[in-house]
Design a protein around this motif. Structure first.
Motif, PDB file in Angstrom:
ATOM      1  N   LYS A 150       0.692  -1.115  -0.064  1.00 41.64           N
ATOM      2  CA  LYS A 150      -0.004   0.097  -0.019  1.00 41.64           C
ATOM      3  C   LYS A 150       0.882   1.197  -0.075  1.00 41.64           C
ATOM      4  O   LYS A 150       0.704   2.370  -0.497  1.00 41.64           O
ATOM      5  N   TYR A 151       1.988   1.142   0.703  1.00 41.53           N
ATOM      6  CA  TYR A 151       2.721   2.440   0.781  1.00 41.53           C
ATOM      7  C   TYR A 151       3.907   2.273   0.063  1.00 41.53           C
ATOM      8  O   TYR A 151       5.075   3.163   0.182  1.00 41.53           O
ATOM      9  N   SER A 152       4.117   1.633  -1.020  1.00 39.10           N
ATOM     10  CA  SER A 152       5.108   1.442  -2.037  1.00 39.10           C
ATOM     11  C   SER A 152       4.611   1.908  -3.163  1.00 39.10           C
ATOM     12  O   SER A 152       3.628   1.780  -3.763  1.00 39.10           O
ATOM     13  N   ALA A 153       5.434   2.847  -4.054  1.00 39.65           N
ATOM     14  CA  ALA A 153       5.146   3.472  -5.311  1.00 39.65           C
ATOM     15  C   ALA A 153       5.507   2.197  -6.411  1.00 39.65           C
ATOM     16  O   ALA A 153       6.341   1.530  -6.211  1.00 39.65           O
TER      17      ALA A 153
ATOM     18  N   GLY B 237      15.776 -17.977  21.216  1.00 36.40           N
ATOM     19  CA  GLY B 237      14.851 -18.888  21.005  1.00 36.40           C
ATOM     20  C   GLY B 237      13.870 -18.671  20.200  1.00 36.40           C
ATOM     21  O   GLY B 237      12.720 -19.469  20.034  1.00 36.40           O
ATOM     22  N   ARG B 238      13.890 -17.385  19.485  1.00 40.92           N
ATOM     23  CA  ARG B 238      12.662 -17.224  18.395  1.00 40.92           C
ATOM     24  C   ARG B 238      13.065 -17.285  17.084  1.00 40.92           C
ATOM     25  O   ARG B 238      14.306 -16.965  16.703  1.00 40.92           O
ATOM     26  N   VAL B 239      12.480 -17.438  16.062  1.00 41.13           N
ATOM     27  CA  VAL B 239      12.636 -17.442  14.744  1.00 41.13           C
ATOM     28  C   VAL B 239      11.854 -16.071  14.240  1.00 41.13           C
ATOM     29  O   VAL B 239      11.164 -15.585  14.562  1.00 41.13           O
ATOM     30  N   GLY B 240      12.517 -15.364  13.213  1.00 41.94           N
ATOM     31  CA  GLY B 240      12.046 -14.245  12.493  1.00 41.94           C
ATOM     32  C   GLY B 240      11.778 -14.121  11.222  1.00 41.94           C
ATOM     33  O   GLY B 240      12.809 -15.020  10.368  1.00 41.94           O
ATOM     34  N   VAL B 241      10.699 -13.649  10.608  1.00 44.24           N
ATOM     35  CA  VAL B 241      10.616 -13.491   9.242  1.00 44.24           C
ATOM     36  C   VAL B 241      10.150 -12.011   9.129  1.00 44.24           C
ATOM     37  O   VAL B 241       9.373 -11.462   9.639  1.00 44.24           O
ATOM     38  N   SER B 242      10.776 -11.105   8.162  1.00 42.59           N
ATOM     39  CA  SER B 242      10.793  -9.871   8.102  1.00 42.59           C
ATOM     40  C   SER B 242      10.078  -9.606   6.518  1.00 42.59           C
ATOM     41  O   SER B 242      10.295 -10.109   5.644  1.00 42.59           O
ATOM     42  N   VAL B 243       9.217  -8.480   6.837  1.00 52.02           N
ATOM     43  CA  VAL B 243       8.662  -8.034   5.405  1.00 52.02           C
ATOM     44  C   VAL B 243       9.249  -6.290   5.448  1.00 52.02           C
ATOM     45  O   VAL B 243       9.141  -5.628   6.190  1.00 52.02           O
ATOM     46  N   SER B 244       9.931  -6.050   4.231  1.00 54.59           N
ATOM     47  CA  SER B 244      10.530  -4.950   4.277  1.00 54.59           C
ATOM     48  C   SER B 244      10.105  -4.193   2.780  1.00 54.59           C
ATOM     49  O   SER B 244       9.873  -4.760   2.033  1.00 54.59           O
ATOM     50  N   ASP B 245       9.933  -2.945   3.017  1.00 56.93           N
ATOM     51  CA  ASP B 245       9.549  -2.165   1.966  1.00 56.93           C
ATOM     52  C   ASP B 245      10.722  -0.963   1.757  1.00 56.93           C
ATOM     53  O   ASP B 245      11.392  -0.804   2.156  1.00 56.93           O
ATOM     54  N   THR B 246      10.631  -0.536   0.508  1.00 54.07           N
ATOM     55  CA  THR B 246      11.461   0.388   0.078  1.00 54.07           C
ATOM     56  C   THR B 246      10.727   1.948  -0.164  1.00 54.07           C
ATOM     57  O   THR B 246      10.989   2.843  -1.145  1.00 54.07           O
ATOM     58  N   GLY B 247       9.714   2.065   0.857  1.00 53.91           N
ATOM     59  CA  GLY B 247       8.923   3.248   0.884  1.00 53.91           C
ATOM     60  C   GLY B 247       9.403   4.503   1.504  1.00 53.91           C
ATOM     61  O   GLY B 247      10.481   4.495   1.630  1.00 53.91           O
ATOM     62  N   MET B 248       8.689   5.418   1.999  1.00 53.63           N
ATOM     63  CA  MET B 248       9.099   6.551   2.273  1.00 53.63           C
ATOM     64  C   MET B 248       9.779   6.527   3.820  1.00 53.63           C
ATOM     65  O   MET B 248       9.859   7.510   4.238  1.00 53.63           O
ATOM     66  N   GLY B 249       9.118   5.328   4.486  1.00 57.17           N
ATOM     67  CA  GLY B 249       9.711   5.201   5.838  1.00 57.17           C
ATOM     68  C   GLY B 249       8.792   5.866   6.743  1.00 57.17           C
ATOM     69  O   GLY B 249       7.753   6.567   6.367  1.00 57.17           O
ATOM     70  N   ILE B 250       8.833   5.789   8.140  1.00 61.33           N
ATOM     71  CA  ILE B 250       7.978   6.346   9.082  1.00 61.33           C
ATOM     72  C   ILE B 250       8.904   7.111   9.914  1.00 61.33           C
ATOM     73  O   ILE B 250       9.977   6.740  10.589  1.00 61.33           O
TER      74      ILE B 250
ATOM     75  N   ARG C 204      -2.716   6.224  12.689  1.00 62.09           N
ATOM     76  CA  ARG C 204      -2.364   6.431  11.208  1.00 62.09           C
ATOM     77  C   ARG C 204      -0.954   7.339  11.108  1.00 62.09           C
ATOM     78  O   ARG C 204      -1.079   8.385  11.889  1.00 62.09           O
ATOM     79  N   VAL C 205      -0.052   7.076  10.508  1.00 59.48           N
ATOM     80  CA  VAL C 205       1.115   7.989  10.331  1.00 59.48           C
ATOM     81  C   VAL C 205       0.582   9.133   9.509  1.00 59.48           C
ATOM     82  O   VAL C 205       0.705  10.246  10.125  1.00 59.48           O
ATOM     83  N   SER C 206      -0.154   8.703   8.531  1.00 62.69           N
ATOM     84  CA  SER C 206      -0.735   9.924   7.724  1.00 62.69           C
ATOM     85  C   SER C 206      -2.302   9.778   7.622  1.00 62.69           C
ATOM     86  O   SER C 206      -2.411   8.669   6.749  1.00 62.69           O
ATOM     87  N   VAL C 207      -3.076  10.592   7.948  1.00 65.15           N
ATOM     88  CA  VAL C 207      -4.295  10.217   8.176  1.00 65.15           C
ATOM     89  C   VAL C 207      -5.103  10.510   6.442  1.00 65.15           C
ATOM     90  O   VAL C 207      -5.631   9.493   6.342  1.00 65.15           O
ATOM     91  N   PRO C 208      -4.661  11.464   5.843  1.00 62.85           N
ATOM     92  CA  PRO C 208      -5.275  11.590   4.434  1.00 62.85           C
ATOM     93  C   PRO C 208      -4.904  10.358   3.774  1.00 62.85           C
ATOM     94  O   PRO C 208      -5.690   9.533   2.781  1.00 62.85           O
ATOM     95  N   GLN C 209      -3.341   9.853   3.715  1.00 59.71           N
ATOM     96  CA  GLN C 209      -3.073   8.828   2.974  1.00 59.71           C
ATOM     97  C   GLN C 209      -3.654   7.502   3.299  1.00 59.71           C
ATOM     98  O   GLN C 209      -4.129   6.857   2.399  1.00 59.71           O
ATOM     99  N   SER C 210      -3.769   7.448   4.578  1.00 61.69           N
ATOM    100  CA  SER C 210      -4.556   6.126   4.879  1.00 61.69           C
ATOM    101  C   SER C 210      -5.862   5.964   4.349  1.00 61.69           C
ATOM    102  O   SER C 210      -6.283   5.014   3.912  1.00 61.69           O
TER     103      SER C 210
END
Lengths: 234, 432
Positions: free
Chosen positions: B314-317, B335-348, B362-368
């Motif tokens: 949603k937040y990626s061009a 003791g934990r396993v991790g899976v990450s989801v990363s984007d190259t968007g505008m950041g927070i 919401r980080v940005s109300v109009p955008q959301s």
């Protein structure tokens, strides 16, 4: 724990550690009720928390006496000595956590008279996170779970980050509207108290590590980073 | 055997002294009384050939229906959690229900280590001291807040447990009831606030259509399209709120199924592939699907990845990349396993990071609003991970992108999957 020839020594050690869990239970309850009194603007509940602190202080004294008596009578070494020293340190840490919870409750009383402020939600959130960490570390102590202790020790900077964010938020509100300065200052102290409770919680983690491993956890605990890379509580 | 009898006597004593168990249990209690009565009669009156009329009958049938070795099993499998605590405060016995409710139980442990709620510690200590029966409520803050009701009373001394007297504690989890009340009020507060905006807009358009736009077919089409969009937004919002409530309801119930975490993430990603190519976003999956087993709920874990990937897209061009990969082991999460989801968007921005999992933040109300977000996606993720004793870790660099990492406790070898027994399966189907 391996048993000793003198069975009553084991009994002493068990009772001392049970006392730590008991104190932990009181500290948890005080923190939870203090937060509730802030969020629900409940001055009566706040007074209840303030009174409760005396019980925690008494428990600390009792525990300290018991530890001193055991050290004097049994002259423990190695693991037993570590358990006793850690018990003494944890009990004073819990007593301090109780003081901080009491302080939060004290600030809830003037807040209950002021008009409600949106920010109390952020504080409640930070409070819940702090309480969850405290709870987890007490579990880690009860079950000698080093992994959990290390996890909590590493996670404290999430609370630091929340504190920093709330600090900025409160300052912004106070700049915008000078009538909020009174309330804002109270909230700032509440957030600071929570941040301190978080630090004390990591100290308990260190003690759990010390009991089990016999050495210290080190002093390079991750703190809130000033750069753009941060983490939040999940 | 002695222990078995002792436990039986314990429960009967408890039932008789007014530990009012639920109706189903009252029946069991009656059966047990019959059994113990028969046992007692056999021991004391074995010289007497004819037992007395009423009790004798009950004793004989009861004796046949519940053989001695069933007694302990009955207690073990009672759905009500029961704990026996010795005079010195040690846990003597806990039935299966108690073990399920309190996973940190170890026999011989001091009871304050198991439940340290002040009300619990005080009531049990007081009963061990004065022998009186007590009912009380307590709250535990371990992970999620849980509410309990409990009763404690002393057992008659019985040789099976040695010279010490024991207290019996019956604990009932009331979290669900508490939570329903809490949820109802939260739901109304949240929902009414968030539904107001789309609702006001729909009402506005209806009024316009009723008045001067009545005869304007072009405007009518346009307004209807907007109304449909707003109505769908309301629907999504209600759906998300409902699913959040459902998740919260079960937050204190532990999942049991053993699942391959990476495969779930891969499956979720493949669902998004068509949408990604349509929007010109590269969706990269760098995971070994057979790695990383966790204990979880399949649908909920799918929802976690669906929400995270959906957000990232949603937040990626167009032209951006969304990557799903295994997170390297992190000493902060032993003791934990991790899976990450990363984007190259505008950041927070940093000051907003810690609030991301708040409801309706919401980080940005109009955008959301523009993207049709409900503001609940990450709150749902957080609550699911809470239930799984996991965490979400969010890092972000403004202008470079964000990474959301899901950390879940790795399933240990010890964990047995409560799956259908293979022997009963008609055909030997290949395992998943």
């Amino acid at each position: 724990m391996s048993s000793h020839i003198v069975a009553s020594f084991d009994e002493d050690l068990v009772q001392i550690q049970a006392k730590i869990s008991e104190m932990g239970g009181v500290a948890e309850e005080m923190l939870s009720k203090a937060l509730e009194s802030v969020q629900n603007r409940d001055a009566a509940l706040a007074s209840e928390v303030i009174d409760r602190d005396k019980a925690l202080d008494a428990m600390e004294m009792e525990l300290e006496e018991a530890v001193v008596r055991v050290i004097a009578l049994r002259q423990p070494v190695a693991n037993d000595l570590r358990v006793l020293i850690a018990a003494m340190k944890i009990s004073s840490t819990l007593e301090r956590i109780g003081d901080l919870a009491k302080n939060i409750a004290k600030r809830a009383i003037p807040l209950s008279a002021a008009r409600p402020m949106r920010l109390t939600t952020s504080i409640a959130r930070m409070g819940r996170e702090t309480l969850a960490q405290l709870s987890a570390v007490l579990n880690a102590h009860a079950s000698r779970d080093v992994d959990t202790a290390v996890q909590i020790w590493n996670q404290d900077y999430e609370i630091d980050e929340m504190y920093n964010a709330i600090f900025r938020e409160v300052v912004t509100y106070m700049v915008e509207d000078s009538r909020l300065i009174g309330v804002g200052a109270q909230l700032m102290f509440i957030a600071k108290n929570l941040e301190r409770i978080g630090d004390h919680t990591t100290h308990i983690s260190e003690m759990v590590y010390y009991i089990v491993k016999g050495n210290t956890l080190g002093d390079d605990r991750p703190k809130g980073e000033p750069t753009g890379v941060n983490l939040v509580a999940g | 055997m002695h222990a078995a009898v002792a436990i039986l006597v314990g429960v009967v004593a408890a039932t008789a002294t007014g530990l009012a168990l639920s109706p189903a249990l009252a029946f069991l209690g009656a059966a047990l009384i019959a059994y113990v009565a028969s046992h007692f009669l056999h021991r004391t009156l074995h010289a007497e050939p004819e037992p007395r009329e009423g009790t004798g009958d009950a004793g004989e049938t009861g004796g046949r229906q519940i053989p001695a070795d069933v007694g302990p099993q009955l207690i073990e499998k009672l759905p009500v959690p029961l704990l026996l605590i010795s005079q010195r405060g040690r846990l003597g016995y806990a039935n299966l229900a108690a073990q399920g409710m309190l996973p940190r139980l170890t026999p011989g442990q001091h009871f304050a280590h198991i439940i340290r709620a002040p009300a619990f510690v005080e009531a049990v200590s007081a009963t061990l001291r004065d022998g009186l029966e007590r009912s009380f409520e307590f709250t535990s803050y371990e992970g999620n807040e849980r509410h309990f009701e409990a009763r404690v009373s002393m057992l008659a001394e019985c040789e099976g447990f040695g010279p010490e007297a024991h207290a019996i504690v019956q604990v009932e989890d009331r979290t669900r009831t508490h939570r329903i009340e809490q949820l109802r009020s939260d739901f109304i507060a949240n929902a009414s606030h968030e539904l107001r905006t789309p609702l006001a807009s729909i009402i506005g358009y209806i009024e316009t259509l009723q008045n001067h736009a009545r005869e304007d077919p072009e405007a009518r089409e346009r307004f209807l399209a907007i109304m449909a969009r707003e109505a769908h937004r309301m629907q999504r919002l209600v759906d998300d709120l409902m699913s959040l409530s459902r998740i919260e309801m079960n937050e204190h119930v532990r999942p049991v199924e053993r699942l391959p975490l990476n495969r779930i993430a891969c499956d979720c990603a493949s669902v998004f592939q068509p949408l990604a190519s349509q929007e010109g976003i590269t969706l990269r999956v760098e995971l070994d699907p057979d790695e990383a087993d966790v204990i979880g709920d399949r649908d909920q874990l799918s929802q976690v990845f669906t929400n995270l990937i959906d957000n990232a897209m949603k937040y990626s061009a167009p032209g951006a990349t969304v990557t799903i990969r295994s997170a390297p082991e992190n000493p902060a999460h032993p003791g934990r396993v991790g899976v990450s989801v990363s984007d190259t968007g505008m950041g927070i921005p940093r000051e907003k990071l810690h609030r991301l999992t708040e409801r309706f933040f919401r980080v940005s109300v109009p955008q959301s609003r523009h993207k049709g977000g409900t503001g609940l996606g990450l709150a749902i993720v957080k609550h699911i991970l809470n239930r799984h004793k996991g965490r979400i870790e969010i890092s972000s660099v403004l202008g470079e992108g964000s990474t959301f990492t899901v950390w879940l406790p790795r399933a240990t070898q010890l964990h047995i999957v409560p799956d259908e027994p293979p022997a009963v399966a008609p055909a030997s189907r290949a395992a998943r």
